[in-house]
Enzyme design. Structure first.
Site, PDB file in Angstrom:
ATOM      1  N   CYS A   1       0.741  -1.149   0.045  1.00 57.97           N
ATOM      2  CA  CYS A   1      -0.071  -0.043   0.212  1.00 57.97           C
ATOM      3  C   CYS A   1       0.869   1.164   0.124  1.00 57.97           C
ATOM      4  O   CYS A   1       1.806   1.343   0.859  1.00 57.97           O
ATOM      5  CB  CYS A   1      -1.012   0.017   1.290  1.00 57.97           C
ATOM      6  SG  CYS A   1      -1.823   1.420   1.504  1.00 57.97           S
TER       7      CYS A   1
ATOM      8  N   CYS B   1      -0.777   5.771   7.252  1.00 61.23           N
ATOM      9  CA  CYS B   1      -2.148   5.498   7.719  1.00 61.23           C
ATOM     10  C   CYS B   1      -1.925   4.506   8.857  1.00 61.23           C
ATOM     11  O   CYS B   1      -0.950   3.993   9.158  1.00 61.23           O
ATOM     12  CB  CYS B   1      -2.776   4.536   6.433  1.00 61.23           C
ATOM     13  SG  CYS B   1      -4.184   3.783   6.807  1.00 61.23           S
TER      14      CYS B   1
ATOM     15  N   CYS C   1      -2.701  -0.186   9.202  1.00 62.57           N
ATOM     16  CA  CYS C   1      -1.738  -1.414   9.211  1.00 62.57           C
ATOM     17  C   CYS C   1      -0.417  -1.058   9.915  1.00 62.57           C
ATOM     18  O   CYS C   1      -0.058   0.098   9.967  1.00 62.57           O
ATOM     19  CB  CYS C   1      -1.424  -1.812   7.803  1.00 62.57           C
ATOM     20  SG  CYS C   1      -3.056  -2.361   6.719  1.00 62.57           S
TER      21      CYS C   1
ATOM     22  N   CYS D   1      -8.227   0.808  -0.249  1.00 63.26           N
ATOM     23  CA  CYS D   1      -7.502   0.031   0.935  1.00 63.26           C
ATOM     24  C   CYS D   1      -7.189  -1.467   0.460  1.00 63.26           C
ATOM     25  O   CYS D   1      -8.301  -2.189   0.438  1.00 63.26           O
ATOM     26  CB  CYS D   1      -8.217   0.242   2.135  1.00 63.26           C
ATOM     27  SG  CYS D   1      -7.730  -0.619   3.275  1.00 63.26           S
TER      28      CYS D   1
ATOM     29  N   GLN E   1     -18.594 -10.495  12.024  1.00 62.10           N
ATOM     30  CA  GLN E   1     -17.176 -10.797  11.893  1.00 62.10           C
ATOM     31  C   GLN E   1     -16.735 -10.067  10.526  1.00 62.10           C
ATOM     32  O   GLN E   1     -17.361 -10.195   9.822  1.00 62.10           O
ATOM     33  CB  GLN E   1     -16.904 -12.246  11.821  1.00 62.10           C
ATOM     34  CG  GLN E   1     -17.321 -13.014  13.110  1.00 62.10           C
ATOM     35  CD  GLN E   1     -16.343 -12.744  14.317  1.00 62.10           C
ATOM     36  OE1 GLN E   1     -15.191 -12.144  14.190  1.00 62.10           O
ATOM     37  NE2 GLN E   1     -16.533 -13.052  15.602  1.00 62.10           N
TER      38      GLN E   1
ATOM     39  N   TYR F   1     -20.583 -14.692  25.984  1.00 61.81           N
ATOM     40  CA  TYR F   1     -20.031 -13.344  25.179  1.00 61.81           C
ATOM     41  C   TYR F   1     -20.375 -14.130  23.550  1.00 61.81           C
ATOM     42  O   TYR F   1     -19.611 -13.867  22.455  1.00 61.81           O
ATOM     43  CB  TYR F   1     -18.631 -13.215  24.986  1.00 61.81           C
ATOM     44  CG  TYR F   1     -18.299 -13.062  26.382  1.00 61.81           C
ATOM     45  CD1 TYR F   1     -18.340 -11.691  27.103  1.00 61.81           C
ATOM     46  CD2 TYR F   1     -17.735 -14.113  27.081  1.00 61.81           C
ATOM     47  CE1 TYR F   1     -17.955 -11.429  28.217  1.00 61.81           C
ATOM     48  CE2 TYR F   1     -17.173 -13.729  28.420  1.00 61.81           C
ATOM     49  CZ  TYR F   1     -17.340 -12.418  29.214  1.00 61.81           C
ATOM     50  OH  TYR F   1     -16.768 -12.373  30.447  1.00 61.81           O
TER      51      TYR F   1
ATOM     52  N   GLU G   1     -25.253 -13.007  26.001  1.00 62.43           N
ATOM     53  CA  GLU G   1     -24.646 -11.962  25.077  1.00 62.43           C
ATOM     54  C   GLU G   1     -25.464 -10.620  25.969  1.00 62.43           C
ATOM     55  O   GLU G   1     -26.498 -10.583  26.095  1.00 62.43           O
ATOM     56  CB  GLU G   1     -24.972 -11.926  23.895  1.00 62.43           C
ATOM     57  CG  GLU G   1     -25.110 -10.747  22.759  1.00 62.43           C
ATOM     58  CD  GLU G   1     -23.792 -10.319  22.951  1.00 62.43           C
ATOM     59  OE1 GLU G   1     -22.555 -10.779  22.640  1.00 62.43           O
ATOM     60  OE2 GLU G   1     -23.559  -9.062  22.842  1.00 62.43           O
TER      61      GLU G   1
ATOM     62  N   ASP H   1     -15.773 -16.010  24.420  1.00 63.81           N
ATOM     63  CA  ASP H   1     -15.308 -15.410  23.298  1.00 63.81           C
ATOM     64  C   ASP H   1     -15.614 -13.729  23.744  1.00 63.81           C
ATOM     65  O   ASP H   1     -16.168 -13.053  23.228  1.00 63.81           O
ATOM     66  CB  ASP H   1     -16.027 -15.652  22.197  1.00 63.81           C
ATOM     67  CG  ASP H   1     -15.398 -15.022  21.070  1.00 63.81           C
ATOM     68  OD1 ASP H   1     -14.323 -14.245  21.026  1.00 63.81           O
ATOM     69  OD2 ASP H   1     -16.057 -15.005  19.693  1.00 63.81           O
TER      70      ASP H   1
ATOM     71  N   CYS I   1      -9.412 -12.309  21.719  1.00 62.57           N
ATOM     72  CA  CYS I   1      -8.805 -11.338  20.786  1.00 62.57           C
ATOM     73  C   CYS I   1      -7.698 -10.409  21.593  1.00 62.57           C
ATOM     74  O   CYS I   1      -7.144  -9.309  20.885  1.00 62.57           O
ATOM     75  CB  CYS I   1      -9.867 -10.407  20.216  1.00 62.57           C
ATOM     76  SG  CYS I   1     -10.806  -9.536  21.480  1.00 62.57           S
TER      77      CYS I   1
HETATM   78  N1  SAH Z   1     -18.906 -15.211  19.531  1.00 63.92           N
HETATM   79  C1  SAH Z   1     -19.307 -14.111  18.838  1.00 63.92           C
HETATM   80  C2  SAH Z   1     -18.475 -12.714  18.714  1.00 63.92           C
HETATM   81  C3  SAH Z   1     -18.040 -12.464  20.163  1.00 63.92           C
HETATM   82  S1  SAH Z   1     -17.278 -10.747  20.186  1.00 63.92           S
HETATM   83  C4  SAH Z   1     -19.759 -14.233  17.502  1.00 63.92           C
HETATM   84  O1  SAH Z   1     -19.671 -15.250  16.802  1.00 63.92           O
HETATM   85  O2  SAH Z   1     -20.419 -13.119  16.881  1.00 63.92           O
HETATM   86  C5  SAH Z   1     -17.802 -10.208  22.031  1.00 63.92           C
HETATM   87  C6  SAH Z   1     -19.087 -10.080  22.179  1.00 63.92           C
HETATM   88  O3  SAH Z   1     -19.082 -10.153  23.755  1.00 63.92           O
HETATM   89  C7  SAH Z   1     -19.837  -9.188  21.524  1.00 63.92           C
HETATM   90  O4  SAH Z   1     -20.854  -9.384  20.933  1.00 63.92           O
HETATM   91  C8  SAH Z   1     -20.246  -8.106  22.812  1.00 63.92           C
HETATM   92  O5  SAH Z   1     -21.258  -7.501  22.739  1.00 63.92           O
HETATM   93  C9  SAH Z   1     -20.182  -9.092  24.055  1.00 63.92           C
HETATM   94  N2  SAH Z   1     -20.288  -8.638  25.471  1.00 63.92           N
HETATM   95  C10 SAH Z   1     -19.256  -7.567  25.725  1.00 63.92           C
HETATM   96  N3  SAH Z   1     -19.212  -7.620  27.238  1.00 63.92           N
HETATM   97  C11 SAH Z   1     -20.301  -8.703  27.483  1.00 63.92           C
HETATM   98  C12 SAH Z   1     -20.384  -8.974  28.897  1.00 63.92           C
HETATM   99  N4  SAH Z   1     -19.950  -8.607  29.874  1.00 63.92           N
HETATM  100  N5  SAH Z   1     -21.482 -10.170  28.944  1.00 63.92           N
HETATM  101  C13 SAH Z   1     -21.872 -10.879  27.992  1.00 63.92           C
HETATM  102  N6  SAH Z   1     -21.490 -10.259  26.493  1.00 63.92           N
HETATM  103  C14 SAH Z   1     -20.767  -9.128  26.527  1.00 63.92           C
END
Ligand code: SAH
Length: 488
Positions: A81, A87, A90, A173, A301, A330, A351, A417, A444
């Site tokens: 790029c 930028c 990246c 991009c 995603q 999550y 969630e 997650d 992450c």
């Molecule tokens: N596994 C999910 C993505 C997870 S990303 C998928 O497949 O799409 C993390 C997620 O956690 C987000 O959706 C966010 O809204 C949620 N989150 C953040 N804090 C939280 C909490 N304290 N309790 C429950 N969910 C939460």
């Protein structure tokens, strides 16, 4: 260092040094050492011999600017790029992709060792090779471009330069889709022709703030949402709207054009109000075998190719045979939950965002998955509440749901997650009480992952396997999935 010694230090602002880069920092910067003093040099690649000028000096380290590459590293590549250095998007384009993957593998490993307090040889024995991309470009299905003006007063769209709010024009991009450029060019030409002003953050004036562009990689459908600082009717935008829509609707794959109103002085990009001005309200896409409706505000995603690989690994780690009870904390729109529901006895998703839970429920119904239940709330509240109630109900449970609650109380698998800050203590504590056979941790941020792994291992689990996965090529971010097993 004493006051006197400090004043004599050679490591002061504007001093220039020659140094060999021997390590890579967490943000992808090159690290070089001179007599134990550390220099952090952005855009320097491990193995480079460089000349660097100190910008900000501290007692033991300094941030320095890359002035000249004296001898390039074998890992150095020409960034694909043209604006890679300016930028903010990246950070690792100067490094070969193979070296970037090794950096990510080491970042996860070193965080688990240093921040989790695990033995190095042990961590090496459980680390699996990072899952890289076959083609690490054009992977993002979503981008949000701010609009502004360049020095000559031309309207531009692009990205903010690293840590600033000045816009680097970059319509094509290379980690995004090629359609982004076509769409941004149409919008910029239309704004210029009709004297529609981009938003100015300082004065709060001007109309066009951002364009959100999303593409369903499986469906090919494209969505554009223009975020406007729109205060009322009679605006030049409204008058010329049909002309813009006609042009945008001709882009191949265009399925939804909308505007979002955001009149707040804020860093938050999207407003809460969305008005569809052409086509559908949502686009469709398929992820992990499930069809999703995606609205401009939905979480989805951004790298679907790697997401399927990562979640595939999570499902493999869960070791499902068809009978298991699984909690997916999550869970977002339920991608992992539903994938697991297909292979497990019963799954429970938790969630915090109500819209995401509604999407998850709809997707379960659409796919005839009757063995998935969803709870909306914080994982650190829903799980302890559920646990306390199920325990209070006693071994007989609460009537006809007793069997369900018993197995939910002591599930086979818990998947988490969480966002970057990791799991809340209360959540981890309850997970340990529920004592599942396996915990699958998708993360992450490997720093908070390391912290949480330590808590789970101290609570009676063994770390079995760690797989990093590259979801964000050419950036320093890395995803990881881990398997923990209960010690019996
Ligand atoms: N596994 C999910 C993505 C997870 S990303 C998928 O497949 O799409 C993390 C997620 O956690 C987000 O959706 C966010 O809204 C949620 N989150 C953040 N804090 C939280 C909490 N304290 N309790 C429950 N969910 C939460």
């Amino acid at each position: 260092m004493s006051k006197k010694e400090e004043s004599q230090s050679v490591f002061v602002k504007d001093a220039v040094f020659e140094v060999t880069i021997t390590d890579i920092g967490n943000d992808g910067e090159g690290i070089g050492k001179i007599d134990g003093y550390t220099l952090f040099i952005k855009d320097a690649v491990i193995g480079d011999r460089v000349k660097a000028k100190i910008m900000k000096a501290k007692k033991n380290y300094a941030y320095a600017h890359l002035e000249k590459i004296i001898e390039p590293s074998g890992y150095r590549v020409e960034p694909a790029c043209p604006v890679a250095r300016q930028c903010g998007g990246c950070q690792t384009q100067c490094m070969s992709y193979e070296r970037e993957l090794l950096f990510k593998q080491n970042k996860v490993r070193n965080n688990i060792v240093r921040l989790g307090g695990f033995d190095e040889a042990f961590v090496d024995s459980v680390m699996q090779p990072v899952i890289g991309m076959e083609e690490p470009w054009r992977y993002r299905n979503k981008a949000q471009f701010p609009f502004g003006k360049d020095k000559k007063g031309n309207i531009v769209a692009g990205f903010y330069a690293g840590r600033t709010h000045s816009i680097i024009p970059v319509s094509d991009c290379l980690i995004g889709t090629p359609e982004n450029k076509e769409i941004l060019d149409i919008i910029i030409r239309h704004m210029t022709k009709n004297s529609i002003e981009p938003y100015d953050e300082v004065s709060g004036r001007g109309l066009v703030r951002h364009a959100l562009i999303r593409k369903g990689f499986t469906s090919g459908q494209i969505m554009v949402c223009l975020v406007l600082n729109y205060h009322g009717s009679g605006d030049v935008f409204v008058k010329s709207q049909n002309e813009l829509v006609t042009k945008l609707s001709k882009v191949k794959g265009m399925a939804s054009i909308s505007v979002s109103i955001n009149t707040e002085k804020t860093n938050v990009i999207m407003g809460t109000e969305i008005h569809t001005i052409w086509g559908q309200d949502t686009i469709k896409d398929t992820l992990c075998g499930f069809e999703f409706d995606i609205s401009p505000l939905s979480f989805y995603q951004v790298n679907p190719i790697q997401c399927e690989k990562l979640y595939g690994k999570a499902i493999e780690y869960a070791g499902l045979t068809g009978k298991e009870t699984v909690w997916d904390l999550y869970c977002g729109i339920g991608t992992i939950t539903l994938s697991m529901a297909k292979k497990a006895g019963h799954v429970y998703g938790v969630e915090i965002i109500p819209d995401a839970i509604e999407d998850a429920k709809k997707n379960a119904a659409r796919n005839n998955l009757l063995n998935a239940d969803f709870y909306c709330g914080k994982a650190e509240e829903v799980l302890p509440d559920f646990y306390a109630k199920a325990v209070a109900a006693g071994p007989e449970g609460d009537g006809d749901n007793s069997t369900g609650n018993r197995s939910a109380l002591h599930p086979d698998v818990i998947v988490v997650d969480p966002p970057r800050k990791g799991c809340d203590d209360k959540c981890l504590e309850t997970m340990l009480k529920m004592a599942p056979d396996r915990i699958v941790y998708v993360s992450c941020d490997s720093a908070t992952l390391a912290r949480d792994l330590r808590i789970l291992v101290d609570g009676g689990y063994e770390l079995k396997s760690v797989t990093p996965c590259d979801m964000f090529s050419h950036t320093v971010h890395v995803e990881t999935v881990c398997l923990l097993s209960k010690l019996h």
